[in-house]
Motif scaffolding. Structure first.
Motif, PDB file in Angstrom:
ATOM      1  N   ILE A 193      19.623   2.612  -8.930  1.00  0.00           N
ATOM      2  CA  ILE A 193      18.874   3.730  -9.882  1.00  0.00           C
ATOM      3  C   ILE A 193      19.199   5.190  -9.299  1.00  0.00           C
ATOM      4  O   ILE A 193      19.466   6.031 -10.043  1.00  0.00           O
ATOM      5  N   GLY A 251       5.614   2.629   0.776  1.00  0.00           N
ATOM      6  CA  GLY A 251       6.208   1.740  -0.274  1.00  0.00           C
ATOM      7  C   GLY A 251       7.473   1.554  -0.594  1.00  0.00           C
ATOM      8  O   GLY A 251       8.216   2.597  -0.108  1.00  0.00           O
ATOM      9  N   GLY A 252       7.937   0.638  -1.381  1.00  0.00           N
ATOM     10  CA  GLY A 252       9.432   0.495  -1.696  1.00  0.00           C
ATOM     11  C   GLY A 252      10.145   1.588  -1.960  1.00  0.00           C
ATOM     12  O   GLY A 252      11.333   1.649  -2.071  1.00  0.00           O
ATOM     13  N   MET A 253       9.501   2.293  -3.231  1.00  0.00           N
ATOM     14  CA  MET A 253      10.171   3.238  -3.632  1.00  0.00           C
ATOM     15  C   MET A 253      10.649   4.558  -2.817  1.00  0.00           C
ATOM     16  O   MET A 253      11.479   5.427  -3.321  1.00  0.00           O
ATOM     17  N   VAL A 296      11.269   0.873 -12.967  1.00  0.00           N
ATOM     18  CA  VAL A 296      12.704   0.632 -12.379  1.00  0.00           C
ATOM     19  C   VAL A 296      13.447  -0.608 -12.804  1.00  0.00           C
ATOM     20  O   VAL A 296      14.371  -1.054 -13.035  1.00  0.00           O
ATOM     21  N   GLN A 297      12.281  -1.795 -12.356  1.00  0.00           N
ATOM     22  CA  GLN A 297      12.544  -3.084 -12.687  1.00  0.00           C
ATOM     23  C   GLN A 297      12.840  -3.199 -13.933  1.00  0.00           C
ATOM     24  O   GLN A 297      13.772  -4.079 -14.733  1.00  0.00           O
ATOM     25  N   SER A 327      17.351  -2.588  -8.052  1.00  0.00           N
ATOM     26  CA  SER A 327      16.310  -1.410  -8.087  1.00  0.00           C
ATOM     27  C   SER A 327      17.171  -0.135  -7.255  1.00  0.00           C
ATOM     28  O   SER A 327      16.905   1.074  -7.797  1.00  0.00           O
ATOM     29  N   SER A 328      17.657  -0.365  -6.255  1.00  0.00           N
ATOM     30  CA  SER A 328      18.224   0.745  -5.421  1.00  0.00           C
ATOM     31  C   SER A 328      19.246   1.540  -6.226  1.00  0.00           C
ATOM     32  O   SER A 328      19.665   2.630  -5.938  1.00  0.00           O
ATOM     33  N   ALA A 360      12.146   4.602  -0.541  1.00  0.00           N
ATOM     34  CA  ALA A 360      13.685   4.409  -0.113  1.00  0.00           C
ATOM     35  C   ALA A 360      14.384   5.534  -0.869  1.00  0.00           C
ATOM     36  O   ALA A 360      15.475   5.630  -0.631  1.00  0.00           O
ATOM     37  N   ASN A 361      14.154   5.858  -2.195  1.00  0.00           N
ATOM     38  CA  ASN A 361      14.658   6.659  -3.132  1.00  0.00           C
ATOM     39  C   ASN A 361      14.547   8.228  -2.640  1.00  0.00           C
ATOM     40  O   ASN A 361      13.752   8.760  -2.984  1.00  0.00           O
ATOM     41  N   GLY A 382       7.155   1.712  -9.907  1.00  0.00           N
ATOM     42  CA  GLY A 382       8.450   0.749  -9.373  1.00  0.00           C
ATOM     43  C   GLY A 382       8.715  -0.418 -10.801  1.00  0.00           C
ATOM     44  O   GLY A 382       9.830  -0.620 -10.805  1.00  0.00           O
ATOM     45  N   SER A 383       7.793  -0.432 -11.354  1.00  0.00           N
ATOM     46  CA  SER A 383       8.079  -1.665 -12.322  1.00  0.00           C
ATOM     47  C   SER A 383       8.593  -0.996 -13.530  1.00  0.00           C
ATOM     48  O   SER A 383       9.439  -1.886 -14.205  1.00  0.00           O
ATOM     49  N   TYR A 433       4.089   3.718  -3.048  1.00  0.00           N
ATOM     50  CA  TYR A 433       4.958   3.722  -4.222  1.00  0.00           C
ATOM     51  C   TYR A 433       5.510   2.304  -4.051  1.00  0.00           C
ATOM     52  O   TYR A 433       6.496   1.964  -3.698  1.00  0.00           O
ATOM     53  N   GLY A 434       4.863   1.398  -5.152  1.00  0.00           N
ATOM     54  CA  GLY A 434       5.240   0.037  -5.167  1.00  0.00           C
ATOM     55  C   GLY A 434       5.640  -0.199  -6.741  1.00  0.00           C
ATOM     56  O   GLY A 434       5.935   0.719  -7.322  1.00  0.00           O
ATOM     57  N   THR A 435       5.369  -1.267  -7.173  1.00  0.00           N
ATOM     58  CA  THR A 435       5.313  -1.632  -8.732  1.00  0.00           C
ATOM     59  C   THR A 435       4.562  -0.926  -9.475  1.00  0.00           C
ATOM     60  O   THR A 435       4.940  -0.200 -10.363  1.00  0.00           O
TER      61      THR A 435
HETATM   62  P1  ADP Z   1       4.670  -4.062  -4.328  1.00  0.00           P
HETATM   63  O1  ADP Z   1       4.133  -3.951  -2.701  1.00  0.00           O
HETATM   64  O2  ADP Z   1       4.131  -3.506  -5.150  1.00  0.00           O
HETATM   65  O3  ADP Z   1       5.610  -5.364  -4.689  1.00  0.00           O
HETATM   66  P2  ADP Z   1       6.836  -2.651  -2.739  1.00  0.00           P
HETATM   67  O4  ADP Z   1       6.633  -1.647  -2.053  1.00  0.00           O
HETATM   68  O5  ADP Z   1       7.802  -3.910  -2.252  1.00  0.00           O
HETATM   69  O6  ADP Z   1       6.173  -3.119  -3.954  1.00  0.00           O
HETATM   70  O7  ADP Z   1       8.279  -1.837  -3.831  1.00  0.00           O
HETATM   71  C1  ADP Z   1       8.723  -2.711  -4.689  1.00  0.00           C
HETATM   72  C2  ADP Z   1       8.926  -1.796  -6.082  1.00  0.00           C
HETATM   73  O8  ADP Z   1       9.749  -0.401  -5.720  1.00  0.00           O
HETATM   74  C3  ADP Z   1       9.539  -2.336  -7.034  1.00  0.00           C
HETATM   75  O9  ADP Z   1       9.195  -2.054  -8.173  1.00  0.00           O
HETATM   76  C4  ADP Z   1      11.056  -1.749  -7.180  1.00  0.00           C
HETATM   77  O10 ADP Z   1      11.690  -1.751  -8.281  1.00  0.00           O
HETATM   78  C5  ADP Z   1      11.019  -0.264  -6.707  1.00  0.00           C
HETATM   79  N1  ADP Z   1      11.997   0.098  -5.687  1.00  0.00           N
HETATM   80  C6  ADP Z   1      12.725  -0.496  -4.510  1.00  0.00           C
HETATM   81  N2  ADP Z   1      13.619   0.138  -4.130  1.00  0.00           N
HETATM   82  C7  ADP Z   1      13.814   1.136  -4.829  1.00  0.00           C
HETATM   83  C8  ADP Z   1      14.644   2.472  -4.930  1.00  0.00           C
HETATM   84  N3  ADP Z   1      15.566   2.564  -3.992  1.00  0.00           N
HETATM   85  N4  ADP Z   1      14.569   3.351  -6.026  1.00  0.00           N
HETATM   86  C9  ADP Z   1      13.760   2.926  -6.924  1.00  0.00           C
HETATM   87  N5  ADP Z   1      12.892   2.273  -7.073  1.00  0.00           N
HETATM   88  C10 ADP Z   1      12.747   1.017  -6.014  1.00  0.00           C
END
Ligand code: ADP
Length: 504
Positions: free
Chosen positions: A335, A416-418, A319-320, A332-333, A420-421, A316-317, A270-272
């Motif tokens: 949300i 991936g970043g999301m 959320v951005q 982002s966090s 965390a949610n 994730g994008s 779960y990234g962008t």
């Molecule tokens: P990438 O490798 O694609 O750059 P990451 O794995 O670093 O992505 O994740 C970043 C994405 O996760 C961003 O789009 C950001 O908006 C989203 N993100 C980060 N933290 C959170 C959160 N707590 N809740 C929802 N989305 C999140």
């Protein structure tokens, strides 16, 4: 000292926005890391480029950062693994080491005319059976063609055998092993499978496709497994004599790092965007439902393992987008806290088809829609709908995977970043009706490349060590009742239908 007695494996993760180097110890834990972003170059709408020379410089610097942070030097390193943004296309001169053009990044859509030209004879699926993919601007093939057709003198130089093509793994390995002084020109099966030039079954380049595309085969690197010694670090570098022994595309590396070694195991990153891969075993399975068939990994001379892959463009994008374009959150966090102020989506559904819909729909005529709104709704419902969109889209990809493979997923491993949610992860488990599991080491991409390299030199024995090191951190189990899940999916499907046929 033998390689198995050394302390660390060094992994280089050459990603879309940054390059990172991470040192891992034998337990598969992160010891140190270095990271540098590189410039995103947008010469025209839809064009995305990187400077390969900047990337190579950044990679060297991050290697130095990671070694310094661990107070380590090359004597502590058993092997080097590489993982990379896939499809991104670099062509350079074998004699000078200079790229003939910037790297054309996987997101770049400039080659649509070339796609249409190729599809005019035999349709978008003309190579699908052989390469596992439908023609689009995504794979390397039309990016290579664009450079050959548009950069002056390149075709002649390519035909004289003076040039080399590679994805970032290939570019880095060539430079790391000596560049113009004997650098090795190789790639691995996972990266090669994203060019649309490799036969999925024989794992070799297809001369007939190269001929149709007008790509001289002298450009192409040698295809090797994902885990074997390709070459050794050049003497004047930071890793002199070190075996470069692992190479996987980023999503395949994450699947490896998540220890998805059995058919039926899957991971979602779960990234962008989101990328989900399902291990389908040693036979490629062609998708009837809009998924890509790809090589997942190949260890040395063992049989290759294949995967079905579903890519979702906007997660994730989105959320951005709420942060940057609407300004309803400042990070982002945030949300999660906003979404938690309401119990449900209040009837709102947000289909983020900003650039059409990717897997499993592949509808370029779709555009984004927020539907089901009433006077009652607030920005909190919007936040919730945005998060839920990620979970619904993942469910659609999983349905396609289960339809193609005939297997039922037992649990989904996530990273991936999301991740965390927590609200999203719980909703994901609810909507999939499957456990969602997050490992302790979330750096699964770099970890996968490290394992591939470490296995090749005997630092790790094989997959069993990876499985033993993989440790669960958090598990979310479904809590939603079936009737509610069915209702939610029904509403989502209606919302998706509203986005189609928008672009005439
Ligand atoms: P990438 O490798 O694609 O750059 P990451 O794995 O670093 O992505 O994740 C970043 C994405 O996760 C961003 O789009 C950001 O908006 C989203 N993100 C980060 N933290 C959170 C959160 N707590 N809740 C929802 N989305 C999140």
């Amino acid at each position: 000292m033998s390689d198995t007695e050394r302390k660390y494996v060094l992994a280089i993760d050459q990603g879309t926005t940054s390059s990172r180097t991470i040192l891992f110890n034998h337990a598969g834990q992160v010891v140190s890391s270095g990271q540098l972003e590189h410039e995103q170059i947008f010469p025209h709408a839809g064009w995305v480029e990187h400077d390969p020379v900047e990337i190579w410089g950044n990679v060297r610097e991050t290697v130095g950062m990671a070694l310094a942070q661990a107070s380590a030097n090359h004597h502590d390193i058993a092997a080097v693994g590489i993982t990379n943004q896939r499809e991104t296309t670099i062509i350079w001169d074998r004699n000078t080491g200079e790229p003939v053009y910037n790297a054309i990044v996987w997101q770049d859509t400039r080659s649509q005319d070339i796609v249409d030209r190729l599809a005019a004879d035999g349709g978008l699926d003309r190579f699908h059976e052989i390469v596992g993919e439908t023609l689009s601007t995504y794979a390397s093939i039309t990016k290579i063609m664009w450079i050959l057709e548009n950069v002056e003198g390149v075709r002649e130089r390519a035909e004289r055998g003076e040039l080399a093509f590679g994805t970032p793994d290939t570019w880095l390995i060539w430079n790391m092993t000596g560049g113009v002084n004997g650098g090795v020109h190789v790639t691995d099966v996972t990266n090669a499978s994203r060019t649309m030039l490799m036969d999925l079954r024989t794992l070799s380049w297809r001369d007939d496709i190269c001929e149709i595309a007008g790509i001289p085969m002298s450009l192409l690197p040698e295809i090797r497994s994902s885990s074997e010694i390709y070459g050794y670090g050049r003497q004047e570098g930071l890793l002199p004599g070190k075996p470069i022994a692992g190479d996987l595309g980023d999503q395949q590396a994450a699947t490896f790092g998540q220890a998805c070694f059995q058919p039926g195991m899957a991971k979602n990153t779960y990234g962008t965007g989101c990328f989900m891969l399902l291990n389908t075993g040693t036979e490629p399975q062609l998708s009837k439902n809009g998924l890509i068939t790809t090589v997942c990994y190949k260890i040395g001379d063992q049989a290759p393992v294949y995967a079905l892959e579903g890519s979702i463009a906007v997660t994730g994008s989105l959320v951005q987008w709420l942060r940057d374009n609407l300004g309803i959150i400042t990070s982002s966090s945030e949300i999660e806290a906003l979404a938690e102020t309401v119990d449900d989506n209040g009837g709102m559904y947000f289909v983020p088809a900003f650039s059409g819909l990717f897997a499993p729909h592949w509808r370029s005529d779709a555009r984004g829609a927020i539907v089901g709104m009433t006077r009652y709704n607030t920005k909190a419902h919007l936040a919730r709908a945005a998060l839920e969109a990620t979970a619904f889209q993942t469910r659609e990809v999983l349905d396609a995977m289960e339809a193609d493979s005939g297997a039922k997923l037992e649990q989904l491993r996530v990273d991936g970043g999301m991740t965390a949610n927590k609200l999203l992860m719980q909703f994901q488990a609810d909507i999939l009706n499957t456990d969602v599991v997050l490992p302790v080491v979330a750096e699964t991409t770099a970890l996968g490349a490290a394992y591939a390299a470490g296995i090749a030199v005997g630092f790790w024995e094989g997959e069993d060590d990876v499985i033993a090191n993989w440790e669960e951190a958090t598990r979310w189990s479904p809590q939603m009742d079936d009737g509610e899940r069915e209702h939610q999916l029904h509403q989502w499907n209606k919302a998706v239908a509203r986005t189609l046929d928008w672009i005439d």
